[in-house]
Design a protein around this motif. Structure first.
Motif, PDB file in Angstrom:
ATOM      1  N   THR A   1      -7.813  -1.319  -0.164  1.00 39.82           N
ATOM      2  CA  THR A   1      -7.679  -2.484  -1.035  1.00 39.82           C
ATOM      3  C   THR A   1      -7.782  -3.798  -0.280  1.00 39.82           C
ATOM      4  N   MET A   2      -7.786  -3.753   1.035  1.00 38.41           N
ATOM      5  CA  MET A   2      -7.877  -4.989   1.803  1.00 38.41           C
ATOM      6  C   MET A   2      -9.217  -5.672   1.550  1.00 38.41           C
ATOM      7  N   CYS A   3     -10.288  -4.938   1.757  1.00 39.33           N
ATOM      8  CA  CYS A   3     -11.620  -5.522   1.646  1.00 39.33           C
ATOM      9  C   CYS A   3     -12.241  -5.273   0.273  1.00 39.33           C
ATOM     10  N   GLY A   4     -11.747  -4.336  -0.443  1.00 42.04           N
ATOM     11  CA  GLY A   4     -12.388  -3.945  -1.689  1.00 42.04           C
ATOM     12  C   GLY A   4     -13.553  -3.017  -1.412  1.00 42.04           C
ATOM     13  N   PRO A   5     -14.143  -2.445  -2.469  1.00 46.66           N
ATOM     14  CA  PRO A   5     -15.145  -1.396  -2.273  1.00 46.66           C
ATOM     15  C   PRO A   5     -16.467  -1.895  -1.694  1.00 46.66           C
ATOM     16  N   HIS A   6     -16.799  -3.182  -1.899  1.00 45.16           N
ATOM     17  CA  HIS A   6     -18.139  -3.623  -1.519  1.00 45.16           C
ATOM     18  C   HIS A   6     -18.258  -4.027  -0.059  1.00 45.16           C
ATOM     19  N   PHE A   7     -17.214  -4.636   0.465  1.00 44.97           N
ATOM     20  CA  PHE A   7     -17.342  -5.218   1.800  1.00 44.97           C
ATOM     21  C   PHE A   7     -16.359  -4.620   2.790  1.00 44.97           C
ATOM     22  N   CYS A   8     -16.172  -3.335   2.706  1.00 41.99           N
ATOM     23  CA  CYS A   8     -15.298  -2.671   3.659  1.00 41.99           C
ATOM     24  C   CYS A   8     -16.024  -2.607   4.997  1.00 41.99           C
ATOM     25  N   ALA A   9     -15.401  -3.194   6.026  1.00 41.58           N
ATOM     26  CA  ALA A   9     -16.062  -3.305   7.331  1.00 41.58           C
ATOM     27  C   ALA A   9     -16.427  -1.931   7.894  1.00 41.58           C
ATOM     28  N   MET A  10     -15.508  -0.996   7.782  1.00 38.27           N
ATOM     29  CA  MET A  10     -15.775   0.297   8.410  1.00 38.27           C
ATOM     30  C   MET A  10     -16.842   1.078   7.633  1.00 38.27           C
TER      31      MET A  10
ATOM     32  N   ALA B   1       0.755   1.576  -3.435  1.00 40.90           N
ATOM     33  CA  ALA B   1       0.952   0.302  -4.139  1.00 40.90           C
ATOM     34  C   ALA B   1      -0.384  -0.363  -4.424  1.00 40.90           C
ATOM     35  N   GLY B   2      -1.432   0.053  -3.698  1.00 45.76           N
ATOM     36  CA  GLY B   2      -2.773  -0.461  -3.940  1.00 45.76           C
ATOM     37  C   GLY B   2      -3.493   0.257  -5.071  1.00 45.76           C
TER      38      GLY B   2
ATOM     39  N   TYR C   1       3.106   2.188   0.688  1.00 47.91           N
ATOM     40  CA  TYR C   1       2.354   0.927   0.643  1.00 47.91           C
ATOM     41  C   TYR C   1       0.922   1.167   0.173  1.00 47.91           C
ATOM     42  N   TYR C   2       0.347   2.244   0.640  1.00 45.41           N
ATOM     43  CA  TYR C   2      -1.029   2.555   0.257  1.00 45.41           C
ATOM     44  C   TYR C   2      -1.113   2.776  -1.253  1.00 45.41           C
TER      45      TYR C   2
END
Lengths: 552, 552
Positions: free
Chosen positions: B532-541, B521-522, B518-519
């Protein structure tokens, strides 16, 4: 893009139930069943099975009598109701330059707004003692499966007035069918879609929205962060029959090219107005995360995992100032009430792993959300409270308890919770376990999680898997809560199973296509009187029938 | 068939923990982790992460130092322990003609049996105050993840003596690694395989058995009903490192060409002995379903859905006599105790739909199971109590309460329960919700349900989906029960997630292959500091880390 989109369910047709107070017609899905065939004295006897009515989120897409054209948008169901209230006016143009710049969507609907800054929310009307068409609509909608008519329009009104339920219904999204979110109603599920900077385009997102509605998604959040956010959202809102939510902060930051430090009230305010005028039905706003909470997080294993929460925490840290969503919360409410956009108070400090669950930071923020709830209600803004996250089973109940204690009965809306961290690739399951539990305890809406959570953006099949897992959790909770009529569908399906009416069984299921596909993998005739599980000789249900005949 | 079969896990190697009382070595899986990389004063700093130990059901298949040849069977781990007890003897030949007729498995192991008809069960030894190698083995096995050594061999012995736990360990299945099933131990999962008259062959069933062990199945039931039952089972038992269970009635009926009326004690007795001598570790026997229960079922929506239950009910009805498993229960126990085959008291009246849950028939049978438990224990036969089935969430707790009240603390072993009937194709999920709940309440083992339940026989991918769903439910329950160390794996995985140590995260997960698939697939590099959930700019962690650096 394919202009004509349809949603079809096997052996089903659309029925409409008329209102008694208002001139409304509530769409539902009716599943036709075949006869039960039994052998009496060697003769086949046919007994009819009544059709089963199913709560329907597919809107006009499943009605062959309504013309569908994605480039024109759905019929504007609520347009007349809104106009007839005479408390709103159509603006000459969009208030935000981002609204004016528009999109590739071919038709422009000028936005409406409350006259004179007054509240036009369903909560406001409810408090005035008015039963709106929206309220009667959801009352009819909730009384399904031939259950007792326990949900009356007056009950809906009283729940809305008390803040225990909301009808997300922006006056600029008249295409959406009214639905209600509250602990005393059927449990709802939210689905998230949205492109990120890396992936997916408009076509794909619109298709995902319809796909979500097909499988039963009750609301839809567009979490796009990439380019063309306004444009993508326009296509989605104009074509989506369910309420649409967003996190306005995301688009605000795109306007700032991602520079978090540049965030200020003016650009955020502009984004709120832009989206209110576009028709967003509810906003997630992380207004409860305060500067004083940040030191509470220092021993966390995974810090802040809410995207919005991490952004505002970052902003507060860099700017050395209090959360602007908190300091401007009354300003926010004054905007939202003019469009009936509901606020979903975000849990920026939701735990991102089992180890961080129920910590001081999480509950400190929750109590601020309770405080903000009172402020929103003062402005007649409808409120949802967002909840976790990652929570082990033995710590779920206290989340519901704390929410009830601090948030004055406002509906709870949780993401899962995930009950273990160790199954990336299967988090629709880790979280359906937690979601079923917390929904049973009273959570009004559960936000789906797809198998690709933590790993990648979901594709169509992931959306389907996530929606079905959450429909299961929500329905299991409805049954456990004793919702009138929730169990009738189970009984009809199980009777079909016992009768070997395979097609009826599948047609009554949450995913008829998948059930049929798996059944066919067993290489059986469609009408065989046994399944491949037991084989033809020792089928338990077949033997039961034989025995019953013996006893007779 | 491929002779050499291996089970591989990424970044893992086999470790063995030695016994202190006995000369034993308990296999476990150790997952090696990479370093956490942080930036301090502009320099990269590497911090080591300790390896994580994982409970391992893969046996010798994951040990590259042990030669594997499917045509020879696994090493006979317990052979010496059994021989050294000097209370059994090797028979000159199989007692049953069906055993003598043998199979295509190339090696014949002559069966062992207790000397002089005495009990050779783990329960018997425990009651004598003896700590066997099996008991020390499971004690070591249960103390995982570096948790406190709360499970001592003496505790295992005392739980076995009290009947609160069992170690299914037929003396003729020395290939199996000892494992324990009891409410005070890690929750276990059972998987079902087996050909029906319609589908699947020996190769496929053996592969499914290994496949189940790979993903974490703790025990395995062979529910074959077709041809070559003895032969298929021989290949499975000789090559399976976990306990194997059956429903002996199925093979008995195959011997009778499916003629239920011809069933009698002699042919059933012969089948029990045949299977005891082959090495079956536990038998499901529907001895609690009595003639007097049948009238209680007349208003059921789906009648009897247990295959074994429906067969014996049919037999009782046609022969107008009491259940022979009930009338011969002491005879059965006298056989089982000589091989240490445990009895799993079947719930022939488990509800087959939500509507039938917790009815009078179900609980009437359960109380008979409690009565039979006492009889089995008199003979030192180890006992499991089988439970439902289809039960809505609000009716689950009473199932556990009733079982505790009537069955004297014998371990409960439930099939799900499924919390709604309306999702054929997804019953691994409808049931994982119920299984997690009932396991948390104390159920010792949960029997998996695959996505194809009610529809078809499961294939490999269905077995995998079912096992993982149940590993999730079991682990969520272990955490909720506060089992020492259960949560450490979650914490290590979540720390890896926060560190963007993607491979570590996947390697610690229940299904590393699926997570990686699955990873990928991103379309990301393996070492990217965002997903790929948040994208590079707004990754919470990522933002949390930045903020933490700011605060420092």
């Amino acid at each position: 893009m394919k202009k004509e989109q349809r949603i079809n369910y096997p052996s089903s047709h659309k029925i409409y139930v008329k209102g008694k107070i208002h001139d409304i017609a509530v769409g539902m899905r009716s599943v036709t069943l075949t006869d039960t065939v039994s052998i009496v004295n060697g003769e086949k006897v046919f007994t009819a099975n009544p059709p089963v009515t199913i709560y329907d989120t597919s809107g006009p897409y499943s009605d062959g009598n309504i013309a569908i054209d994605i480039t024109k948008g759905l019929p504007r169901l609520r347009q007349r109701w809104i106009e007839e209230r005479r408390d709103t006016e159509q603006l000459r143009d969009f208030s935000s330059p981002y609204g004016i710049a528009g999109s590739t969507f071919p038709i422009v609907h000028k936005p409406r707004r409350a006259k004179d800054g007054q509240a036009v929310s369903q909560m406001y009307y409810a408090r005035q003692g008015t039963i709106t068409p929206e309220m009667e609509y959801v009352a009819i909608r909730e009384n399904l499966h031939g259950g007792e008519q326990t949900v009356t329009p007056e009950f809906v009104r009283s729940e809305l007035a008390a803040g225990r339920a909301i009808i997300p219904a922006n006056i600029n999204h008249p295409e959406a069918e009214p639905m209600i979110i509250g602990t005393n109603f059927l449990v709802k599920i939210n689905t998230n879609i949205g492109n990120s900077a890396l992936m997916s385009g408009i076509d794909e997102e619109v298709e995902k929205a319809l796909w979500s509605c097909k499988w039963g998604g009750d609301t839809l959040m567009d979490l796009s962060t990439g380019t063309h956010i306004h444009e993508t959202r326009e296509w989605i809102i104009r074509n989506t029959p369910v309420p649409v939510g967003t996190v306005p902060l995301y688009q605000t930051l795109e306007k700032l090219n991602g520079n978090i430090e540049d965030l200020d009230w003016e650009i955020y305010r502009d984004t709120l107005i832009e989206q209110c005028e576009q028709g967003v039905d509810y906003f997630t706003i992380h207004a409860g995360l305060l500067r004083s909470h940040l030191p509470l997080l220092k021993n966390r294993t995974t810090g802040i995992v809410s995207r919005g929460g991490s952004i505002i925490a970052n902003w507060m840290t860099k700017r050395r100032t209090e959360n602007l969503f908190y300091t401007h919360f009354e300003d926010i409410c004054r905007i939202l009430k003019q469009y009936d956009t509901a606020v979903s108070l975000g849990d920026g400090l939701r735990p991102g792993c089992i180890d961080d669950a129920n910590d001081a930071g999480q509950f400190a923020e929750l109590s601020v959300l309770g405080h903000l709830t009172r402020i929103a209600w003062k402005h007649h803004v409808q409120v949802l409270i967002e909840g976790p996250g990652h929570v082990p089973m033995h710590k779920i109940d206290i989340n519901m308890d704390e929410q009830l204690k601090t948030c004055h009965g406002a509906p709870f809306y949780t993401l899962g919770p995930l009950t273990t961290d160790i199954a990336p690739g299967y988090d629709h399951i880790t979280s359906a376990i937690g979601a079923a539990r917390i929904a049973w305890l009273g959570t009004a809406m559960i936000c789906y999680v797809t198998p690709k959570e933590h790993l990648s953006l979901p594709d169509r099949q992931d959306v389907r898997a996530g929606v079905i897992a959450y429909k299961i959790a929500a329905h299991a909770a409805d049954i456990a809560k004793g919702h009138a009529g929730a169990q009738l569908r189970d009984k009809a399906l199980s009777k079909a199973r016992f009768d070997f009416r395979w097609k009826d069984q599948f047609n009554l299921s949450l995913d008829p296509e998948k059930a049929l596909e798996y059944y066919r993998a067993g290489h059986l005739d469609d009408d065989s009187g046994h399944c491949t599980m037991c084989g033809p000789h020792f089928c338990a249900m077949k033997l039961t029938k034989e025995m019953n005949n013996c006893i007779k």
